[in-house]
Design a protein around this motif. Structure first.
Motif, short mmCIF file in Angstrom:
data_model
loop_
_atom_site.label_atom_id
_atom_site.label_comp_id
_atom_site.label_asym_id
_atom_site.label_seq_id
_atom_site.Cartn_x
_atom_site.Cartn_y
_atom_site.Cartn_z
N SER B 23 0.84 -1.20 0.00
CA SER B 23 0.00 0.00 0.00
C SER B 23 0.87 1.24 0.00
N PHE B 65 -0.48 -6.95 -2.21
CA PHE B 65 -1.80 -6.30 -2.17
C PHE B 65 -1.65 -4.81 -1.95
N SER B 67 -4.22 -1.79 -4.14
CA SER B 67 -5.58 -1.70 -4.67
C SER B 67 -5.85 -3.00 -5.40
N GLY B 68 -6.52 -3.93 -4.73
CA GLY B 68 -6.63 -5.29 -5.23
C GLY B 68 -5.37 -6.09 -4.88
N THR B 92 -4.15 1.51 -1.82
CA THR B 92 -4.81 1.06 -0.59
C THR B 92 -4.26 -0.26 -0.07
N THR B 93 -4.95 -0.83 0.94
CA THR B 93 -4.46 -2.04 1.62
C THR B 93 -5.51 -3.15 1.50
N ASP B 94 -5.64 -3.72 0.30
CA ASP B 94 -6.69 -4.72 0.09
C ASP B 94 -6.23 -6.12 0.48
N ALA B 97 -8.46 -9.12 -0.63
CA ALA B 97 -8.25 -9.60 -2.00
C ALA B 97 -7.07 -10.56 -2.06
N PRO B 128 -6.15 -2.88 7.02
CA PRO B 128 -6.72 -3.28 5.74
C PRO B 128 -7.89 -2.38 5.36
N THR B 129 -8.06 -2.19 4.06
CA THR B 129 -9.12 -1.29 3.57
C THR B 129 -10.28 -2.05 2.93
N ASP B 130 -10.17 -3.38 2.83
CA ASP B 130 -11.31 -4.13 2.28
C ASP B 130 -11.77 -5.16 3.30
N TRP B 132 -11.28 -7.98 4.83
CA TRP B 132 -10.24 -9.01 4.99
C TRP B 132 -10.76 -10.23 5.75
#
Lengths: 453, 230
Positions: B23, B65, B67-68, B92-94, B97, B128-130, B132
């Protein structure tokens, strides 16, 4: 203050430490690290040496006491990298000990198991010698009441040329009955330890299981319990190993329980190596890994391994067709060569009876060209096998091709007695012609008869 | 080795997968450069760990990881042939994914029927941004994922300790927290070798050697380091 530089380990290069003997040691470089600590090369007043430095959480009073006892017990045996002196520093949370550096000719056993090019010089003779030296090294420890408790492929090093061994990580050895915390990896542990049976502690009896596993790896290049049952396991994790090596161990060549035979196409190495192993060694593996599983007292002892390995070493015969060395059953029939499959041509055999007393062990030495007699052949219970100074050697006749004799390399005279009752002196440097029926008196009560096969 | 009978010892594959946070924050103060450096530093030690365990055939992969997520190194690569291509930081920190992508690799197939426990080594410096947790459940739903040896390294103060702890799924095990490049090198080295040893030669006391590992890093060396700050 001297300058220091990072080594990637706990101690920086240039760090100065003081031993219990008040010697200064200076850290040079990190050589490696393991489960208990790191090993550095250091400079000492006596020259370069190795320093093992414990991880702080393992550096407790108990370990210090074990180390002290080990240092006190040092007996200058060149087969062990024994702790020489303790190194501590009040400003640090740990301590360690100084030992000799491992000479470069010694390689680790995993290199052999991987069939690494670095140990390509290994031969059946050097492997049997490695096994014999390993057994005698542990026998020496056990005779002193010391249990090693962590016998594995990680702490025996060998010279692929001649089978010399060096036993390392001796800081886990303790006087039988004392505890020292380490339990080792499951593939080497006695089943009762893997199962954590109540009241069972690592000691000399459990060492004998680990030693047999080590010998099996060394000679068979495989684990004794990894057969068909291992192949049914998807993930070989702790639970699977506990079953395989602890709760339901089955020797791959158990004569009765045959469910765990190696599977062709998957486990061909052990099928090949066991196929050419002389019966005298098979018997000891079978005994240790069948009855010995539940009755530790039935495990083959070092003296049994020593005698069997020594006998097999005396019965190694080169194949006349392809030249590869073959192990043969000491007084047995000719096998097919493991390499070219042609029958191995057995040379004459020296049937040697040692000792002056009632216990007179018999030894069978195959008289290949270059075969050697050693001092241990003449002793009924040799302390140690030393292949450095032969006392006899099979040599060709200087002028008649195909004739061979036994040359006296000792410092004393032998006596030959012929069938007609006449006798001849064989002084040092002279040679007795080899022919079936010849009786040789080799001194110290040892006598030998030459047999045709 | 044609002078002795028998070929190499039978071995099982040991799949080692790096999950690396790339990220944007990893780009700050050269953290990503230090990560690339630390992984390269660990390669000789990983080779040594593989050599010491002849029953294991160590195969390495890496997922990044940001963005994706994507495979940075998709093919399971023998450690002897493994070289490290730099990773770069952005976005970001996906993590979710990355976990989902990894879970696909932990199904059978593509995993073989027989193997040692795989190793999942997660390195992250932030939150994490998604989703997880959903990704982690995907891992846990695979037979190999739920048995995997897991190690986690949190870089700096902002690393999400709770997330790393949940990833480890072992109450006795703590994430490694590193505060400077030197500690990162030590932690990566530790993670890549002790995890290999744990997976290839299980000990009777279980995964104990994975617990309290920071004592093994060179933090007790006397004297301050001049690279203490990122």
């Amino acid at each position: 203050m001297s300058s220091t530089q990072g080594t990637g380990g706990m101690l920086d290069a240039g760090t100065r430490l003081t031993t219990e003997r008040d010697e200064q040691v200076t850290v040079k470089s990190l050589l490696g690290f393991g489960g208990q600590g790191e090993v550095y090369e250091v400079d000492t007043p006596g020259g370069p040496a190795a320093l093992k430095w414990y991880f702080p959480q393992l550096a407790d009073v108990h370990r210090w006491r074990i180390l002290e006892a080990l240092v006190d017990r040092a007996w200058g045996d060149d087969r062990f990298l024994w702790p020489r002196t303790i190194v501590a520093d009040p400003s640090r949370e740990s301590f360690g000990y100084v030992m000799d550096l491992r000479p470069e000719r010694f390689h680790d056993l995993p290199a052999l198991l991987r069939r690494d090019k670095a140990v390509a010089a290994a031969t059946p003779r050097s492997l049997i010698t490695t096994a014999l030296n390993t057994v005698e090294a542990y026998k020496t420890l056990h005779e002193q009441g010391i249990a090693y408790r962590d016998i594995s492929w990680g702490n025996v090093f060998f010279d692929p040329d001649n089978g010399d061994v060096l036993v390392c990580d001796n800081d886990n050895a303790v006087v039988e009955g004392e505890s020292a915390g380490i339990e080792g990896t499951m593939n080497f542990m006695a089943p009762e330890l893997v199962r954590r049976d109540q009241g069972v502690k690592p000691g000399i009896q459990t060492d004998l299981h680990s030693l047999a596993v080590l010998l099996f790896y060394l000679l068979m290049n495989h684990h004794p319990f990894d057969g068909a049952l291992e192949l049914r396991i998807h993930c070989l994790d702790e639970k699977a190993q506990r079953k395989l090596y602890g709760t339901e161990p089955v020797f791959v060549y158990d004569p009765v329980r045959t469910a765990n035979r190696p599977v062709p196409g998957e486990q061909d190495t052990v099928i090949a190596t066991w196929g050419v192993l002389p019966q005298v060694l098979r018997d000891l593996f079978i005994k240790t890994f069948t009855e010995g599983l539940t009755r530790p007292g039935e495990r083959a002892r070092e003296s049994e391994w020593r005698d069997a390995l020594s006998a097999v070493r005396d019965a190694i015969v080169p194949c006349a067709t392809c030249g590869k060395e073959n192990m043969t059953q000491p007084d047995g029939a000719a096998p097919a060569c493991w390499k070219c499959r042609r029958p191995v041509d057995l040379p004459m055999r020296l049937e040697l009876t040692a000792g002056k007393g009632k216990r007179r062990p018999q030894r069978h030495i195959r008289l290949n060209r270059g075969a050697e007699l050693y001092p241990h052949h003449l002793h009924e219970d040799p302390e140690r096998h030393d292949f450095g100074t032969p006392i006899g050697e099979v040599t060709p006749h200087p002028t008649t091709p195909g004739r061979f004799g036994l040359t006296n390399r000792s410092t004393w005279s032998w006596r030959v007695r012929r069938a007609d009752g006449s006798q001849l002196e064989v002084p040092p440097g002279r040679t007795a012609a080899l022919r079936p029926g010849l009786l040789l008196e080799l001194g110290d009560g040892a006598e030998a008869v030459v047999r045709e096969r | 080795m044609s002078d002795i009978p028998g070929g190499p010892m039978a071995s099982r594959p040991l799949h080692f997968i790096w999950l690396l946070d790339c990220s944007g924050s990893m780009g700050i103060n050269g953290k990503i450069t230090q990560l690339n450096y630390a992984i390269r530093e660990a390669i000789p030690e990983m080779r040594k760990a593989a050599d010491d365990n002849p029953g294991a055939e160590l195969l390495v992969r890496a997922v990044t990881f940001s963005s994706g997520a994507s495979w940075h190194l998709a093919a399971p690569t023998a450690i002897q042939d493994f070289t490290w291509e730099d990773v770069y930081a952005h976005s970001t920190t996906d993590l979710g994914a990355a976990l989902r992508l990894t879970s696909e690799a932990l199904k059978t197939p593509p995993m073989p029927g027989r193997a040692l426990r795989p190793v999942l080594a997660l390195v992250s410096d932030g939150l994490p941004t998604d989703d997880w947790r959903s990704g982690l459940r995907d891992i846990d739903a695979t037979p190999w994922g739920k048995r995997a040896v897991r190690v986690a390294i949190g870089i700096g103060e902002d690393a999400d300790r709770e997330m790393l702890k949940e990833f480890l799924a072992n109450p006795e095990q703590e994430p490694l927290r590193v505060k400077n490049p030197k500690q990162l090198v030590a932690a990566i080295r530790w993670a890549s070798t002790v995890a290999v040893a744990t997976a290839s030669t299980p000990a009777v006391e279980g995964d104990k050697q994975l617990a309290t590992p920071m004592d093994r890093t060179p933090t007790i060396t006397a004297g301050a380091s001049d690279d203490d700050v990122w």
